[in-house]
Structures are given as C-alpha cells and as structure tokens.
Design a protein around this motif. Structure first.
Motif, PDB file in Angstrom:
ATOM      1  N   UNK A 106       0.832  -1.201   0.000  1.00 48.69           N
ATOM      2  CA  UNK A 106       0.000   0.000   0.000  1.00 48.69           C
ATOM      3  C   UNK A 106       0.868   1.253   0.000  1.00 48.69           C
ATOM      4  N   UNK A 107       1.937   1.232   0.783  1.00 55.52           N
ATOM      5  CA  UNK A 107       2.852   2.378   0.844  1.00 55.52           C
ATOM      6  C   UNK A 107       3.536   2.631  -0.493  1.00 55.52           C
ATOM      7  N   UNK A 108       3.744   1.558  -1.268  1.00 55.80           N
ATOM      8  CA  UNK A 108       4.403   1.682  -2.580  1.00 55.80           C
ATOM      9  C   UNK A 108       3.420   2.055  -3.686  1.00 55.80           C
ATOM     10  N   UNK A 109       2.111   2.010  -3.390  1.00 55.63           N
ATOM     11  CA  UNK A 109       1.139   2.425  -4.392  1.00 55.63           C
ATOM     12  C   UNK A 109       0.123   1.382  -4.806  1.00 55.63           C
ATOM     13  N   UNK A 110       0.078   0.236  -4.126  1.00 60.96           N
ATOM     14  CA  UNK A 110      -0.951  -0.765  -4.447  1.00 60.96           C
ATOM     15  C   UNK A 110      -2.328  -0.208  -4.097  1.00 60.96           C
ATOM     16  N   UNK A 111      -3.296  -0.383  -4.989  1.00 59.61           N
ATOM     17  CA  UNK A 111      -4.631   0.195  -4.776  1.00 59.61           C
ATOM     18  C   UNK A 111      -5.620  -0.817  -4.208  1.00 59.61           C
ATOM     19  N   UNK A 112      -5.252  -2.101  -4.218  1.00 54.73           N
ATOM     20  CA  UNK A 112      -6.120  -3.159  -3.698  1.00 54.73           C
ATOM     21  C   UNK A 112      -5.294  -4.424  -3.557  1.00 54.73           C
ATOM     22  N   UNK A 113      -5.914  -5.458  -2.968  1.00 51.51           N
ATOM     23  CA  UNK A 113      -5.214  -6.725  -2.738  1.00 51.51           C
ATOM     24  C   UNK A 113      -6.113  -7.876  -3.169  1.00 51.51           C
ATOM     25  N   UNK A 114      -5.580  -8.726  -4.070  1.00 55.76           N
ATOM     26  CA  UNK A 114      -6.433  -9.733  -4.706  1.00 55.76           C
ATOM     27  C   UNK A 114      -5.583 -10.881  -5.225  1.00 55.76           C
ATOM     28  N   UNK A 115      -5.939 -12.096  -4.836  1.00 57.82           N
ATOM     29  CA  UNK A 115      -5.367 -13.289  -5.455  1.00 57.82           C
ATOM     30  C   UNK A 115      -6.243 -13.617  -6.666  1.00 57.82           C
ATOM     31  N   UNK A 116      -5.811 -13.180  -7.829  1.00 60.82           N
ATOM     32  CA  UNK A 116      -6.652 -13.219  -9.025  1.00 60.82           C
ATOM     33  C   UNK A 116      -7.213 -14.615  -9.310  1.00 60.82           C
ATOM     34  N   UNK A 117      -8.543 -14.708  -9.305  1.00 63.36           N
ATOM     35  CA  UNK A 117      -9.295 -15.940  -9.603  1.00 63.36           C
ATOM     36  C   UNK A 117      -9.012 -17.084  -8.630  1.00 63.36           C
ATOM     37  N   UNK A 118      -8.394 -16.759  -7.485  1.00 68.97           N
ATOM     38  CA  UNK A 118      -8.105 -17.790  -6.489  1.00 68.97           C
ATOM     39  C   UNK A 118      -8.847 -17.451  -5.196  1.00 68.97           C
TER      40      UNK A 118
END
Length: 419
Positions: free
Chosen positions: A143-155
C-alpha cells in the motif's frame, strides 16, 4: 501539449457541457477553453473525426498483463498500448504474474515499467504470499508503494479466518480487499456452468451455489469486521440479491461483473470453443438478465473487461485442460454498446474510479485533460485484425459490435488510432 478538438459531442454527466457539441482547447495539458467555436490560436494540432464524441477517460478495474514472468502472453508496455487503443486511460493490473506481485519492490517495479505512459496503471498486490491462500502478503508495505487493492486473481480464499484477518488488518490503512467468489469444494473439477448444457456436452459443471456460498460467507465476514470489500466478477442472480441486501445494510462492499458474463450464456459452448472457457463460467439467460438489471440499478458498481491474455499453447487444447480467460480490452466498448445505450455505456466505463483511489476528471475548464475519443455509431464485426494484444484468445471474435475508439488524451500525451 497544445491541441484543439473540433466539434466534439461531450458525454459527461459531471460537466456543464454534457450532451452539447463544442470545440475544446487544450494548452499545456489543461482544458483552457470550451466554446461552440474556437479559432486556432497558433499552430496547434487540430483533432477532428467523423461523429466525434468525448468523455472522461475510461477505467477498467481488472486487467492482466503477464509481466513479469509471462511476457509471452503480454507485456506491460504492449498491454498499456492495447488499453490506450481501446479507450482506457486508467487500468488496475492484477498480480497474477510469475512471481506474483506481493512486495513493496514488486509494486515499484510495475510502477516504473508504466512510467511516462498516457495510460495510468494502478497495481493490485496479491492478498496472500504466492497467492496460495495461506499467509497474508505484505499488505501495508505494498500500500505504501502504491498498491490500490489486494487480490489473489481468480483464487478464492478458502480459510474464512484468513479472510477475516485480512479485512481487519487492511482496515487500519483503508485498504481494499478483493475476494474471488468461488467455493472450491463445491466447484470441484467443474469447467462450465452446471446446467442443462453441461449435461448435454458431458462437461463437469460449476454450480451457481459455489459462487453464492462464497459471496454469502464474505458478506458475513464483512459485517463482522467492518472492513472494505470488493467482490470481482460475480455471475449469478443470487449473488446480485445477496449484494443488494448487503448494501441495504450499508456494508462497505462493491462488486463487478465481466462484460462477457453480460453478453453470452452457456448456450455458446456447443462446439467446445475454448475462447468461451472463462471463470466464473458463462451462466444462464436468467443470470444474464439479472446482471444487466443490476448494472442499471447500481447494485453492480463496475463492469470490467477482465482482460486476461493466454498463450495459444494453453488455449488451443482440449476444453477440459484449456486455461480460463479471454482478452477483452479491444472489444469492451463495442460489446457494451450492444447491451446498453451510449449514455449508459459511458457511465459504466467511467465508474469505479473512486473505489480504487482515483479522482474523477470532469470535462471542465481548468482541469487536466483526461479524455477518451470515440464514435458510438460505427458498426463492425470483431475479428483478429482488431486485436492488439500479443495473445489472441478473444471471446468476442466474430461478434457484431457497435462503436469505435479514436484514441485517448491523458497524462499530457495523446494516442490516436489509425482508422
């Protein structure tokens, strides 16, 4: 950047010039004048197209580009080129690379790759280490580096306690947790929607129940934790009803649907074409009708192309073994226009920005220019020649679509398609 856009019909409900045709003067990347007719003040480049319409730049909440690790499928550079040509000025990129994007340095790498591009890339970090669903990844650092969300894609996250902890932990910094709606113990080895067609074709089915159980579970967890949840790509009538009820309780939940789940039903699977193998699977007409209505009434917050390039070696094989996924950026506008009015389509394509921390950019004097240029009336058949992606796994191949994109103007840069 200094340009003069001539005779453009503005579609932007947040602009006082909505539904009017105007000339627009852009100086140093900022809209300096909007009038019925503007004389070129210098040797500014003039932009003029047949039936030119403009709107705020479009946003896609779920795209995959492969890099790092799956560059044979797609690279960030070509992925952003594809997005620009398709009318998108901002895309949220999933973490399903190799290795997955799961640390501060990974987010920094992605942001560096996307620098100096007309399209803004918003990186989504993995929710768990290696997207294995066992231990939380470095959410705060990402988040500090700029991630806008957190998601294990399709998992899906099978452990409900892990999802509970994720929602609680991310709420400390207003982090957005995404949870793929599928209960794997119910879906089993299914590859298509469990219904009459799966029986006819002899293919193992994924029951709607597999999605709805997970949605219900996550909404209970959200109510308990008071976190911030996004449920990507729902596909069933019951999922819509569950989320509608959750919103009535004022839970902080949003959801999306993939364009192909609004357009196709499982009836198209008769020839075992692996282009139609997507996750969640194509459902029934009742589901499609409910999803379309939910987009119109706002229960579904955003529509995504769910763009996922897959190389030919993993697509052109027996249906049971083919990888899930389709490209969708290039066909997004044209497909939406066959389902919704142009005004509705533009509202759909410009929604969802705030959920991912992005400010809206209305077409107003003094605002930085962030525009998509298009013709809503052009009709065409989507073929291989329209594909810019490195991979060619297009679910909309040979479909009759409506509307063409002329290009975008954003980040003080312009990309125009050669039509």
């Amino acid at each position: 950047m200094n340009i003069l856009i001539k005779s453009a019909t503005i579609l932007d409900s947040k602009s006082e010039f909505h539904n009017t045709t105007q000339d627009i003067l852009v100086e140093n990347g900022v809209i300096s004048s909007i009038e019925n007719q503007i004389k070129n003040p210098g040797n500014y480049q003039e932009i003029s197209f047949e039936n030119l319409h403009i709107s705020q730049g479009w946003f896609d909440s779920s795209v995959c580009f492969g890099e790092p690790g799956f560059e044979e499928r797609e690279t960030i550079k070509n992925g952003l080129k594809t997005a620009a040509a398709s009318g998108f000025t901002t895309v949220a990129m999933n973490a399903n690379s190799n290795p997955v994007i799961q640390s501060n340095s990974d987010i920094t790498f992605v942001n560096t790759k996307a620098l100096n591009n007309p399209v803004t890339l918003l990186p989504v970090g993995a929710l768990t280490i290696g997207s294995k669903g066992e231990d939380l990844a470095e959410l705060y650092d990402m988040n500090s580096a700029g991630a806008v969300a957190f998601y294990d894609y399709k998992k899906p996250i099978s452990n409900p306690n892990l999802m509970k902890i994720a929602l609680q932990y991310a709420s400390n910094f207003d982090g957005l947790v995404c949870s793929f709606p599928q209960e794997n113990k119910i879906s089993g080895n299914g590859v298509v929607n469990e219904h009459i067609n799966s029986t006819k074709l002899g293919l193992k089915g994924i029951p709607a129940l597999a999605e709805e159980l997970q949605v219900a579970r996550d909404l209970f967890l959200l109510e308990y934790t008071g976190g911030k949840l996004h449920i990507p790509t729902i596909s069933t009538l019951k999922s819509v009803e569950l989320i509608r009820e959750a919103k009535k309780k004022h839970l902080d939940v949003t959801c999306s649907v993939a364009i192909h789940n609004l357009y196709f039903t499982d009836a198209v699977l008769s020839d075992f074409n692996t282009h139609y193998k997507v996750l969640p699977p194509l459902r029934t007409q009742n589901d499609v009708d409910a999803l379309v209505e939910a987009v119109k009434d706002g229960t579904i917050d955003m529509v995504t192309s769910d763009h996922n390039p897959i190389d030919i070696e993993h697509k052109k094989i027996e249906f049971d073994y083919a990888a899930y996924g389709t490209i969708g950026l290039e066909s997004a506008f044209g497909a939406l226009q066959t389902i919704f009015t142009t005004t509705q389509t533009i509202e759909i394509l410009t929604k969802g920005k705030s959920r991912f921390g992005l400010e809206s950019t209305p077409i107003k004097i003094g605002n930085k220019v962030n525009l998509t240029l298009f013709n809503p009336d052009a009709k065409f058949t989507f073929t291989n020649k329209h594909i810019i992606s490195k991979s060619k796994n297009a679910i909309f191949e040979n479909e009759s679509l409506k509307g063409c994109v002329y290009g975008i103007i954003a980040n003080n840069q312009m990309t125009l398609n050669s039509l």
